[in-house]
Design a protein around this motif. Structure first.
Motif, mmCIF file in Angstrom:
data_model
loop_
_atom_site.group_PDB
_atom_site.id
_atom_site.type_symbol
_atom_site.label_atom_id
_atom_site.label_comp_id
_atom_site.label_asym_id
_atom_site.label_seq_id
_atom_site.Cartn_x
_atom_site.Cartn_y
_atom_site.Cartn_z
ATOM 1 N N ASP A 161 15.948 50.979 -2.527
ATOM 2 C CA ASP A 161 16.353 49.596 -2.235
ATOM 3 C C ASP A 161 16.148 48.705 -3.454
ATOM 4 N N LYS A 200 9.304 45.509 4.072
ATOM 5 C CA LYS A 200 10.513 45.757 4.860
ATOM 6 C C LYS A 200 10.453 47.133 5.518
ATOM 7 N N ASN A 252 10.097 47.860 9.679
ATOM 8 C CA ASN A 252 11.077 48.682 10.396
ATOM 9 C C ASN A 252 10.419 49.817 11.161
ATOM 10 N N TYR A 271 15.184 47.222 12.250
ATOM 11 C CA TYR A 271 15.825 46.144 11.504
ATOM 12 C C TYR A 271 15.009 44.854 11.458
ATOM 13 N N GLU A 275 14.691 44.122 7.852
ATOM 14 C CA GLU A 275 15.802 43.395 7.241
ATOM 15 C C GLU A 275 15.624 41.881 7.440
ATOM 16 N N LYS A 322 23.037 42.501 4.688
ATOM 17 C CA LYS A 322 23.840 43.120 5.761
ATOM 18 C C LYS A 322 24.588 44.341 5.237
ATOM 19 N N SER A 372 22.274 47.336 4.433
ATOM 20 C CA SER A 372 21.752 47.958 5.653
ATOM 21 C C SER A 372 22.820 48.822 6.331
ATOM 22 N N SER A 397 23.417 51.922 4.305
ATOM 23 C CA SER A 397 22.315 52.857 4.484
ATOM 24 C C SER A 397 22.521 53.696 5.743
ATOM 25 N N HIS A 448 22.006 55.424 -1.738
ATOM 26 C CA HIS A 448 21.414 55.813 -0.449
ATOM 27 C C HIS A 448 21.488 57.324 -0.244
#
Length: 312
Positions: free
Chosen positions: A86, A107, A111, A117, A120, A142, A145, A148, A215
């Motif tokens: 990330d 983060k 999660n 999320y 996020e 957004k 994510s 990913s 990713h």
């Protein structure tokens, strides 16, 4: 007449000033909401970690501990693979400093121990609090994510295509149908984002492909690292078998119709390599060690934040 007008203007100015003063608390709340959200999610992370540790985490740590230091090296690299991936992405998108890695670690913790999320939401709040550095963070958070999730689904389907023919004889007919149905749902969840990509995503096409590639590399690296870590903990099992099990672990973790993913993976692994007690203890220890690292990092981040606030 002039005095009367001056008095009226002065009274109007006083009323406007009073109205603006009344709006100041609302403006303050609006400017401080990222910090408020971040603090609430941090408290939720602490509560979630305490619940997990007092439940199964401490029991997992009390069992057999791997003695090979290479296990812990691979585990540390595995733990950092997600936030590092990330960071590479957001470093290119926003030029975030190295300190942004702390927000990305939080983060990940959010999660895993709060709810899906929530990390996020925490990272978006962090980005908004750094508005001078990040102009419009919502679209990028957004997109990253979603990409990913699509990368995870793509790697899962690719591994399924390789693993299913090899493991077909280990599955009952009902399990085989569940796996196929889960694969169809996994593919179906990704298709709308691909079909309507121009309306959903805000990043340019080339940037999206680059993020997707990062990713994928991160997911593949994570599978290799967990296989190596388990091999160093139980060297009696070959690296190739652990790689196969790591692929199965990633596959099982993303199948939507499977009710108890950890139990299914453990059962599948025991069928392949035996050593049911040693393998169960290793899986429990890995999960508990992850929770312990979460606790240590969160404590260090909190202490650093307090020390910085006092110094300021």
């Amino acid at each position: 007449m002039a005095d009367r007008r001056a008095g009226t203007a002065k009274a109007t100015a006083t009323a406007v000033a009073a109205d603006i003063a009344g709006l100041e608390p609302l403006r303050t709340v609006r400017t401080r909401w990222p910090a408020i959200i971040g603090a609430l999610l941090t408290l939720a992370m602490i509560a979630g970690l305490l619940r997990e540790l007092l439940g199964h985490g401490l029991a997992g740590l009390s069992r057999s501990v791997p003695h090979d230091p290479r296990f812990y090296f691979c585990f540390a690299a595995l733990y950092m693979s997600l936030p590092t991936g990330d960071y590479v992405i957001f470093r290119r998108l926003w030029r975030i400093p190295l300190g942004g890695l702390v927000a990305l670690l939080k983060k990940r913790i959010a999660n895993e121990v709060v709810f899906g999320y929530s990390g996020e939401a925490y990272f978006y709040a962090w980005a908004r609090s750094h508005a001078k550095m990040v102009a419009a963070p919502f679209g990028a958070v957004k997109d990253v994510s979603i990409l990913s999730a699509i990368a995870g689904n793509a790697i899962t389907l690719a591994m399924l295509a390789v693993a299913l023919p090899l493991g077909r004889g280990l599955l009952t007919p009902d399990q085989f149908r569940i796996v196929l149905g889960s694969a169809a749902i996994t593919l179906g969840m990704s298709l709308p984002f691909l079909i309507f990509s121009t309306r959903i995503f805000s990043l340019p096409t080339r940037t999206r492909w680059w993020v997707f590639g990062v990713h994928c590399v991160r997911l593949l690296a994570g599978s290799v690292l967990i296989a190596l870590a388990w091999h160093f903990a139980l060297p009696g099992v070959s690296v190739g078998m652990w790689l196969f099990l790591a692929a199965g672990r990633l596959l099982v973790s993303r199948l939507p119709l499977v009710p108890n993913k950890d139990l299914l993976f453990a059962s599948f692994a025991i069928l392949l390599i035996g050593q049911d007690r040693a393998l169960s203890e290793l899986i429990a220890f890995t999960a508990a060690l992850t929770l312990l690292v979460h606790v240590v990092l969160l404590a260090l981040f909190s202490l650093h934040a307090l020390a910085t606030r006092k110094a300021a």
